[in-house]
Design a protein around this motif. Sequence first.
Motif, PDB file in Angstrom:
ATOM      1  N   ALA A 164      40.620  36.202 -43.818  1.00 10.56           N
ATOM      2  CA  ALA A 164      39.742  37.042 -42.991  1.00 10.56           C
ATOM      3  C   ALA A 164      39.998  38.527 -43.255  1.00 10.56           C
ATOM      4  CB  ALA A 164      39.945  36.709 -41.514  1.00 10.56           C
ATOM      5  N   ARG A 165      41.262  38.925 -43.393  1.00  5.07           N
ATOM      6  CA  ARG A 165      41.578  40.333 -43.694  1.00  5.07           C
ATOM      7  C   ARG A 165      41.053  40.718 -45.069  1.00  5.07           C
ATOM      8  NH1 ARG A 165      46.493  39.043 -41.194  1.00  5.07           N
ATOM      9  NH2 ARG A 165      47.490  38.692 -43.201  1.00  5.07           N
ATOM     10  N   ASP A 207      39.925  27.042 -37.052  1.00  3.38           N
ATOM     11  CA  ASP A 207      41.050  26.274 -37.565  1.00  3.38           C
ATOM     12  C   ASP A 207      40.761  24.778 -37.660  1.00  3.38           C
ATOM     13  OD1 ASP A 207      41.188  25.567 -34.895  1.00  3.38           O
ATOM     14  OD2 ASP A 207      43.190  26.390 -34.557  1.00  3.38           O
ATOM     15  N   ARG A 243      33.974  34.920 -39.778  1.00  3.00           N
ATOM     16  CA  ARG A 243      34.369  34.205 -38.564  1.00  3.00           C
ATOM     17  C   ARG A 243      35.289  33.099 -39.023  1.00  3.00           C
ATOM     18  NH1 ARG A 243      29.954  33.053 -34.174  1.00  3.00           N
ATOM     19  NH2 ARG A 243      31.839  32.412 -33.099  1.00  3.00           N
ATOM     20  N   SER A 244      36.377  32.921 -38.289  1.00  6.88           N
ATOM     21  CA  SER A 244      37.401  31.951 -38.682  1.00  6.88           C
ATOM     22  C   SER A 244      37.530  30.852 -37.647  1.00  6.88           C
ATOM     23  CB  SER A 244      38.759  32.654 -38.827  1.00  6.88           C
ATOM     24  OG  SER A 244      38.722  33.613 -39.839  1.00  6.88           O
ATOM     25  N   ILE A 269      47.003  28.798 -40.121  1.00  2.88           N
ATOM     26  CA  ILE A 269      46.620  30.024 -39.412  1.00  2.88           C
ATOM     27  C   ILE A 269      46.957  31.266 -40.229  1.00  2.88           C
ATOM     28  CG2 ILE A 269      46.975  31.394 -37.304  1.00  2.88           C
ATOM     29  CD1 ILE A 269      45.337  28.761 -36.992  1.00  2.88           C
ATOM     30  N   GLY A 270      48.095  31.271 -40.903  1.00  2.00           N
ATOM     31  CA  GLY A 270      48.468  32.424 -41.717  1.00  2.00           C
ATOM     32  C   GLY A 270      47.479  32.659 -42.848  1.00  2.00           C
ATOM     33  N   ASN A 288      44.407  31.512 -42.941  1.00  2.00           N
ATOM     34  CA  ASN A 288      43.133  31.816 -42.303  1.00  2.00           C
ATOM     35  C   ASN A 288      43.044  33.316 -42.017  1.00  2.00           C
ATOM     36  OD1 ASN A 288      40.914  31.942 -40.462  1.00  2.00           O
ATOM     37  ND2 ASN A 288      41.231  29.786 -39.964  1.00  2.00           N
ATOM     38  N   ARG A 289      44.086  33.880 -41.432  1.00  2.74           N
ATOM     39  CA  ARG A 289      44.092  35.318 -41.110  1.00  2.74           C
ATOM     40  C   ARG A 289      44.096  36.170 -42.376  1.00  2.74           C
ATOM     41  NH1 ARG A 289      48.519  34.729 -36.380  1.00  2.74           N
ATOM     42  NH2 ARG A 289      47.081  34.065 -34.766  1.00  2.74           N
ATOM     43  N   ALA A 290      44.850  35.752 -43.382  1.00  2.00           N
ATOM     44  CA  ALA A 290      44.909  36.515 -44.631  1.00  2.00           C
ATOM     45  C   ALA A 290      43.541  36.556 -45.312  1.00  2.00           C
ATOM     46  CB  ALA A 290      45.954  35.915 -45.573  1.00  2.00           C
ATOM     47  N   SER A 318      37.342  41.225 -44.942  1.00  2.00           N
ATOM     48  CA  SER A 318      37.015  42.471 -44.256  1.00  2.00           C
ATOM     49  C   SER A 318      37.199  43.667 -45.180  1.00  2.00           C
ATOM     50  CB  SER A 318      37.899  42.622 -43.013  1.00  2.00           C
ATOM     51  OG  SER A 318      37.645  43.854 -42.377  1.00  2.00           O
TER      52      SER A 318
END
Length: 121
Positions: free
Chosen positions: A20-21, A34, A31-32, A13-14, A16-18, A24
Amino acid sequence: MSGATVIIVEDDIGLNRAVARLLSIAGFHSRSFDSAEKLLESDAAPGADCFVFDIHLPGMTGVELLERLDAADIHRPVIFITAHDDLHTRHVARAGASYLTKPFTGQALIQAIDAALLLPT
């Protein structure tokens, strides 16, 4: 290609979010998910311009996910990412797909996506 939609499938998840940021900030839409199964349950895949798949996902692997999308006639460039860089992993990541080993730099991922978006599908 700024404005392109990139779908990320990564179970960390970490990370994945990194990713995505990062996308952006670089001007991409993303779109992410898991898991591969969650992507397949959604309606997101046909709207993607490019995919970023972890190879070693729990359940369905990134390679199996790509095979399912190919069977559904959804053909987009893919960048495989993995923490398990070995001969077998490189072999299963089919020819023509980009391949990055974790940890990778943000610049390396953006360059791989930009290059993939220039390839004919």
